[in-house]
Scaffold this active site. Structure first.
Site, PDB file in Angstrom:
ATOM      1  N   ASP A 158      40.088  -5.391 -49.524  1.00  0.00           N
ATOM      2  CA  ASP A 158      39.552  -4.766 -48.309  1.00  0.00           C
ATOM      3  C   ASP A 158      38.422  -3.862 -48.760  1.00  0.00           C
ATOM      4  O   ASP A 158      38.641  -2.933 -49.551  1.00  0.00           O
ATOM      5  CB  ASP A 158      40.627  -3.963 -47.594  1.00  0.00           C
ATOM      6  CG  ASP A 158      41.754  -4.835 -47.056  1.00  0.00           C
ATOM      7  OD1 ASP A 158      41.480  -6.000 -46.729  1.00  0.00           O
ATOM      8  OD2 ASP A 158      42.898  -4.359 -46.980  1.00  0.00           O
ATOM      9  N   GLU A 215      38.838  -9.118 -39.012  1.00  0.00           N
ATOM     10  CA  GLU A 215      38.682  -7.930 -39.858  1.00  0.00           C
ATOM     11  C   GLU A 215      37.408  -8.048 -40.692  1.00  0.00           C
ATOM     12  O   GLU A 215      37.361  -8.842 -41.636  1.00  0.00           O
ATOM     13  CB  GLU A 215      39.894  -7.767 -40.789  1.00  0.00           C
ATOM     14  CG  GLU A 215      41.217  -7.591 -40.041  1.00  0.00           C
ATOM     15  CD  GLU A 215      42.411  -7.515 -40.983  1.00  0.00           C
ATOM     16  OE1 GLU A 215      42.220  -7.628 -42.222  1.00  0.00           O
ATOM     17  OE2 GLU A 215      43.540  -7.367 -40.501  1.00  0.00           O
ATOM     18  N   HIS A 218      38.003  -7.548 -44.706  1.00  0.00           N
ATOM     19  CA  HIS A 218      38.960  -8.305 -45.519  1.00  0.00           C
ATOM     20  C   HIS A 218      38.325  -9.578 -46.087  1.00  0.00           C
ATOM     21  O   HIS A 218      37.750 -10.378 -45.347  1.00  0.00           O
ATOM     22  CB  HIS A 218      40.176  -8.685 -44.667  1.00  0.00           C
ATOM     23  CG  HIS A 218      41.240  -9.410 -45.448  1.00  0.00           C
ATOM     24  ND1 HIS A 218      42.331  -8.769 -45.968  1.00  0.00           N
ATOM     25  CD2 HIS A 218      41.369 -10.720 -45.798  1.00  0.00           C
ATOM     26  CE1 HIS A 218      43.089  -9.650 -46.604  1.00  0.00           C
ATOM     27  NE2 HIS A 218      42.519 -10.848 -46.515  1.00  0.00           N
TER      28      HIS A 218
END
Length: 237
Positions: A158, A215, A218
């Site tokens: 991340d 996301e 990610h």
């Protein structure tokens, strides 16, 4: 009498010479008159980075031992995350060797653009996945630890981007914001945000990573998808 005048004349000459000498001494800079004491600072020890030579691609390594060009904000080692709980004993970023190599290669491209990778999360031991599941047992937000996450395989990170002063680029939301504004296919955002996300996504994909739609932070290494779930843990000093 002549003798007395002679003595006085000699004393006058000596006095004048003495005065001239004092004037000359006072004209000499103090730093020359008095040798300054020099305080030698202890040399800063050189940080020697490790080499990947001889390491298998699946070996777990501490990324900071192999590159000093990254920034870190390991959120799950704090309470500043969506869990509102600290689930790591200490803040470290571990990955498998092949993931580290791809990250270093991607970061070299980012550095050419005047930015670099900042990590929020890296390899996550499966035991930590269980901790997270206990707090938020919802597969929409936390992968079921029985099946595991690619984070548990050492192949997911991340991340965001920061400039060389450490300021984060505007990505539109904070890390772990669960809403449409964090989706890659959300395009009704300021151009600056779209450009920043594009730079992150295209560069990571160039180096073998793929993203997930919901996301922006990610990224998974494609070649790590079939690796085994791991529970390797590191020591905290």
């Amino acid at each position: 009498m002549k003798y007395v005048f002679g003595m006085l004349f000699c004393l006058l000459i000596i006095s004048c010479k003495s005065g001239d000498k004092k004037e000359k001494e006072s004209a000499i800079p103090e730093k020359i008159q008095k040798k300054e004491s020099v305080i030698e600072e202890a040399p800063v020890p050189e940080i020697r980075l490790k080499s990947f030579e001889g390491l298998a691609d699946t070996t777990f390594i501490r990324l900071a031992d192999f590159s000093d060009d990254f920034a870190y904000d390991m959120r799950y080692a704090t309470e500043n995350n969506f869990l509102k709980a600290k689930v790591y004993e200490c803040a470290e970023c571990y990955t498998r060797v092949k993931t580290a190599k791809a990250l270093i290669a991607a970061n070299k491209d980012f550095l050419k653009e005047g930015v670099k990778i900042k990590f929020y999360d890296c390899y996550r031991p499966n035991s930590v996945q269980y901790k997270m599941w206990e707090i938020v047992p919802n597969p929409q937000y936390v992968a079921n630890p029985v099946k595991g996450s690619i984070h548990n395989k050492g192949g997911a990170v991340d991340i965001t981007l920061v400039d060389m002063e450490g300021k984060e680029l505007n990505m539109g939301t904070d890390f772990d914001f669960f809403g449409k504004r964090a989706y890659h296919d959300t395009t009704d955002l300021p151009q600056e945000i779209l450009d920043n996300r594009k730079l992150l996504k295209e560069t990571m994909e160039k180096h073998g990573f793929w993203s997930i739609r919901t996301e922006w932070w990610h990224y998974n290494l494609s070649s790590a998808s079939n690796d085994k779930i791991a529970n390797f843990t590191w020591d905290c000093e």
